[in-house]
Scaffold this motif. Structure first.
Motif, PDB file in Angstrom:
ATOM      1  N   THR A  16       0.840  -1.203   0.000  1.00  0.00           N
ATOM      2  CA  THR A  16       0.000   0.000   0.000  1.00  0.00           C
ATOM      3  C   THR A  16       0.874   1.253   0.000  1.00  0.00           C
ATOM      4  OG1 THR A  16      -1.754  -1.153   1.188  1.00  0.00           O
ATOM      5  CG2 THR A  16      -1.790   1.252   1.299  1.00  0.00           C
ATOM      6  N   ALA A  17       1.900   1.264   0.851  1.00  0.00           N
ATOM      7  CA  ALA A  17       2.810   2.415   0.929  1.00  0.00           C
ATOM      8  C   ALA A  17       3.557   2.596  -0.398  1.00  0.00           C
ATOM      9  CB  ALA A  17       3.793   2.241   2.078  1.00  0.00           C
ATOM     10  N   ALA A  18       4.009   1.482  -0.990  1.00  0.00           N
ATOM     11  CA  ALA A  18       4.731   1.558  -2.268  1.00  0.00           C
ATOM     12  C   ALA A  18       3.855   2.198  -3.340  1.00  0.00           C
ATOM     13  CB  ALA A  18       5.173   0.166  -2.704  1.00  0.00           C
ATOM     14  N   GLN A  19       2.572   1.820  -3.356  1.00  0.00           N
ATOM     15  CA  GLN A  19       1.648   2.394  -4.334  1.00  0.00           C
ATOM     16  C   GLN A  19       1.484   3.896  -4.104  1.00  0.00           C
ATOM     17  OE1 GLN A  19       0.233   0.914  -7.145  1.00  0.00           O
ATOM     18  NE2 GLN A  19      -0.192   3.083  -7.518  1.00  0.00           N
ATOM     19  N   MET A  20       1.508   4.311  -2.845  1.00  0.00           N
ATOM     20  CA  MET A  20       1.378   5.745  -2.528  1.00  0.00           C
ATOM     21  C   MET A  20       2.602   6.529  -2.998  1.00  0.00           C
ATOM     22  SD  MET A  20      -0.456   5.514   1.200  1.00  0.00           S
ATOM     23  CE  MET A  20      -2.152   4.942   1.356  1.00  0.00           C
ATOM     24  N   PHE A  21       3.796   5.919  -2.897  1.00  0.00           N
ATOM     25  CA  PHE A  21       4.994   6.559  -3.463  1.00  0.00           C
ATOM     26  C   PHE A  21       4.833   6.687  -4.975  1.00  0.00           C
ATOM     27  CE2 PHE A  21       7.108   5.390   0.549  1.00  0.00           C
ATOM     28  CZ  PHE A  21       7.955   6.488   0.752  1.00  0.00           C
ATOM     29  N   ALA A  22       4.362   5.604  -5.611  1.00  0.00           N
ATOM     30  CA  ALA A  22       4.162   5.617  -7.069  1.00  0.00           C
ATOM     31  C   ALA A  22       3.148   6.685  -7.471  1.00  0.00           C
ATOM     32  CB  ALA A  22       3.703   4.239  -7.548  1.00  0.00           C
ATOM     33  N   ASP A  23       2.090   6.831  -6.665  1.00  0.00           N
ATOM     34  CA  ASP A  23       1.057   7.848  -6.948  1.00  0.00           C
ATOM     35  C   ASP A  23       1.630   9.263  -6.928  1.00  0.00           C
ATOM     36  OD1 ASP A  23      -0.790   5.815  -7.168  1.00  0.00           O
ATOM     37  OD2 ASP A  23      -1.668   6.117  -5.172  1.00  0.00           O
ATOM     38  N   LEU A  24       2.736   9.432  -6.178  1.00  0.00           N
ATOM     39  CA  LEU A  24       3.389  10.751  -6.116  1.00  0.00           C
ATOM     40  C   LEU A  24       4.447  10.902  -7.208  1.00  0.00           C
ATOM     41  CD1 LEU A  24       3.812  11.152  -2.236  1.00  0.00           C
ATOM     42  CD2 LEU A  24       2.204  12.377  -3.716  1.00  0.00           C
ATOM     43  N   GLY A  25       4.509   9.928  -8.108  1.00  0.00           N
ATOM     44  CA  GLY A  25       5.430  10.027  -9.239  1.00  0.00           C
ATOM     45  C   GLY A  25       6.806   9.431  -8.994  1.00  0.00           C
ATOM     46  N   VAL A  26       6.976   8.728  -7.859  1.00  0.00           N
ATOM     47  CA  VAL A  26       8.267   8.099  -7.570  1.00  0.00           C
ATOM     48  C   VAL A  26       8.325   6.743  -8.282  1.00  0.00           C
ATOM     49  CG1 VAL A  26       9.793   7.203  -5.754  1.00  0.00           C
ATOM     50  CG2 VAL A  26       8.373   9.229  -5.298  1.00  0.00           C
ATOM     51  N   PRO A  27       9.339   6.523  -9.142  1.00  0.00           N
ATOM     52  CA  PRO A  27       9.466   5.206  -9.780  1.00  0.00           C
ATOM     53  C   PRO A  27       9.722   4.128  -8.720  1.00  0.00           C
ATOM     54  CG  PRO A  27      10.830   6.852 -10.895  1.00  0.00           C
ATOM     55  CD  PRO A  27      10.357   7.474  -9.618  1.00  0.00           C
ATOM     56  N   VAL A  28       8.980   3.020  -8.803  1.00  0.00           N
ATOM     57  CA  VAL A  28       9.091   1.953  -7.805  1.00  0.00           C
ATOM     58  C   VAL A  28       9.526   0.652  -8.478  1.00  0.00           C
ATOM     59  CG1 VAL A  28       7.808   0.527  -6.143  1.00  0.00           C
ATOM     60  CG2 VAL A  28       7.319   2.985  -6.316  1.00  0.00           C
TER      61      VAL A  28
END
Length: 197
Positions: A16-28
């Motif tokens: 869930t946290a990883a998806q939130m980073f991705a939602d902010l434009g951070v490549p995961v």
């Protein structure tokens, strides 16, 4: 380029946290997703060689692999010796691509970050955590999960308290999604506004 490593014990809310980073434009780079791809490709033949019958029609049968591992936990090390180098190769390709693209910040989602000494490959470590009751509740809702399986998984992970002690940043996922999202946004703001970590 700043490299963040994200980890956390099972059921703590890492995906869930990883998806939130991705939602902010951070490549995961999601190690679990890489493993899923490997289980349909490069890792199939070497796994079948060690775990006969653990692949079906060119795909690793995770259920059968899990059954064989629970019967012989010593084989975890053998499996890791097959899978970890392939995961590292995919990770290096991900980092090279984003360095070339001049990405300011990337996230490596690594379930066994401390267990595999991956903290040496990142600039800072983010640990997701929640209270034990919430963790157990989340994990036991997973299909096919049993108390024995949960205990086995936990036995192979660095305890949550130790992870938190080693973390540069901690995200508590016990609350609402908005709370988690705010913590993720604060970390992104912090690391991208620092000249150096």
């Amino acid at each position: 380029m700043i490299i963040l490593g994200l980890t956390g014990s099972i059921g703590m809310g890492k995906s869930t946290a990883a998806q939130m980073f991705a939602d902010l434009g951070v490549p995961v780079n999601d190690a679990d997703a890489v493993v899923h791809a490997l289980y349909r490709g490069e890792a199939v033949a070497p796994i079948e060689a060690v775990f006969p019958g653990a692949t079906v029609a060119g795909v690793v049968d995770r259920k059968e692999l899990s059954r064989q591992l629970s019967e012989n936990p010593a084989l975890f090390k053998t499996l890791e010796a097959i899978v970890h180098p392939l995961v590292r190769k995919a990770e290096r390709a991900f980092l090279a691509r984003h360095r070339a693209e001049k990405s300011p910040l990337v996230l490596l989602d690594i379930p066994l970050l401390f267990e595999t000494k991956a903290e040496n490959r990142v600039d800072a470590v983010v640990v997701v955590t929640c209270d034990p009751a919430t963790q157990r509740d989340r994990v036991m809702k997973r299909p096919g999960m049993t108390e024995e399986k949960f205990a086995l998984i936990l036995s192979r992970q660095v305890p949550d308290a130790q992870k938190r002690a080693k973390a540069d940043y901690i995200i508590d996922t016990s609350g609402e999604f908005d709370s988690t999202r705010a913590q993720v946004a604060a970390i992104v703001r912090h690391v991208t506004t620092q000249k150096r970590l």
